[in-house]
Design an enzyme around this catalytic site. Structure first.
Site, PDB file in Angstrom:
ATOM      1  N   GLY A 147     -15.293  -0.649   1.100  1.00 47.11           N
ATOM      2  CA  GLY A 147     -14.744  -1.869   1.659  1.00 47.11           C
ATOM      3  C   GLY A 147     -14.142  -2.737   0.557  1.00 47.11           C
ATOM      4  N   CYS A 148     -13.332  -3.708   0.969  1.00 48.18           N
ATOM      5  CA  CYS A 148     -12.649  -4.549  -0.022  1.00 48.18           C
ATOM      6  C   CYS A 148     -13.620  -5.470  -0.751  1.00 48.18           C
ATOM      7  CB  CYS A 148     -11.519  -5.335   0.635  1.00 48.18           C
ATOM      8  SG  CYS A 148     -11.990  -6.255   2.111  1.00 48.18           S
TER       9      CYS A 148
END
Length: 343
Positions: A147-148
């Protein structure tokens, strides 16, 4: 190498296309979209006009397996798990950009997402944090793109946590993201009139990226790591800035830790350790870089780490291409040499 992009019309899919058109060794062969079947991608994203004008297709696993070697699945969480097994079964290499294969622990995934329909693949997948897991990624046929928020947080924390330089409890991650982190789907909270001139926290104490960060740090520490994670929404399109607080487990100066970070990331193409300044979004937006700055508060024996990335590139599509390059046995950098857009 011919690749397919499944879910090409979301922000991540569009970034994959934009970046891959600049990759000297890759040809985008198939793009799919449930919402825009038959429409040219350049009609949806006119910046691609005259560069890539191919039409979006309906998902056809057999055609993808026949015509391409690698599939990027840029699909929502819970949807990828129904598609990825079909692709792996047919011998494709898969880079999944959802959360469906990021976890080693099935119970953790199901507690934060939903029941998993292909849990047998969790053990076969490799977590795609490129700077930390490159050797495994090179030999993997299924890579789960991080995920970011976890990308920005883990790159900042891994050097300290893995070597027990900080206490495993009491870590605080205070992170801010641009609105593209919420995806292209409309919602009231990301409308221009809601975000312009505004700044807010959201999903306080229950954002699922906390569990992803905790699992990976715990595996590195070989003990439970618990942290507080609070995300905020910036009145900006893209970028993540994370400010992280941790108690030091030993006496270290700012200079000593900066030197340590330089050693840890020696040879890393896309991690920059800033010696005399702290990261800003302007330094990284538009690029695949993660910038990291470190400052020790000696009165409190606490370290403050600041990291910055472009959420759509290093936090998503760019890291996926970095993983593709590793899986193909190439240098990490093709397709990813863009410099950040300072202005």
């Amino acid at each position: 190498m011919k690749v397919s992009i499944i879910g090409a019309t979301g922000y991540t899919g569009a970034e994959l296309i934009r970046l891959l058109t600049q990759h000297p060794q890759v040809e985008v062969e198939i793009i799919t979209s449930n919402s825009f079947v038959g429409k040219k991608i350049s009609d949806i994203y006119p910046n691609l006009t005259g560069i890539i004008d191919m039409k979006c297709k309906e998902l056809n696993v057999e055609e993808i397996a026949e015509k391409t070697e690698v599939a990027f699945t840029a699909l929502p969480h819970g949807v990828s798990m129904d598609i990825v097994p079909q692709l792996v079964e047919r011998g494709l290499k898969v880079i999944d950009l959802s959360g469906d294969y990021r976890y080693q622990d099935l119970d953790t995934y199901q507690a934060w997402y939903k029941e998993h329909s292909s849990p047998e693949l969790l053990a076969k997948g490799t977590y795609g944090l490129a700077e930390y897991n490159s050797l495994k990624i090179k030999d993997s046929s299924l890579v789960a793109n991080p995920g970011c928020y976890p990308t920005a947080s883990l790159l900042a924390l891994m050097p300290l946590v893995e070597n027990s330089l900080v206490e495993k409890e009491g870590i605080i991650v205070d992170a801010k993201s641009g609105t593209t982190g919420a995806g292209r789907k409309l919602s009231r909270g990301t409308h221009f009139s809601e975000t312009e001139g505004n700044f807010k926290a959201y999903k306080v104490a229950n954002h699922r990226h906390r569990s992803e960060i905790e699992e990976k740090l715990s595996l590195a520490q070989t003990d439970d790591v618990q942290l507080t994670f609070t995300p905020h929404l910036l009145p900006a399109k893209r970028g993540i800035l994370a400010t992280i607080y941790a108690d030091l487990a030993c006496d270290k100066s700012t200079e000593e830790l900066i030197h340590y970070y330089h050693e840890f990331y020696d040879g890393a193409n896309f991690v920059r350790i800033l010696d005399n300044k702290l990261p800003q979004l302007k330094y990284v937006v538009g690029s695949n870089y993660c910038d990291i700055g470190v400052k020790v508060d000696q009165e409190r024996n606490q370290v403050i780490i600041i990291s910055a990335i472009d959420n759509l590139i290093k936090g998503s599509a760019g890291q996926a291409i970095q993983n593709l390059n590793l899986m193909a046995g190439w240098d990490e950098t093709p397709g990813l040499k863009q410099i950040g857009m300072y202005l």
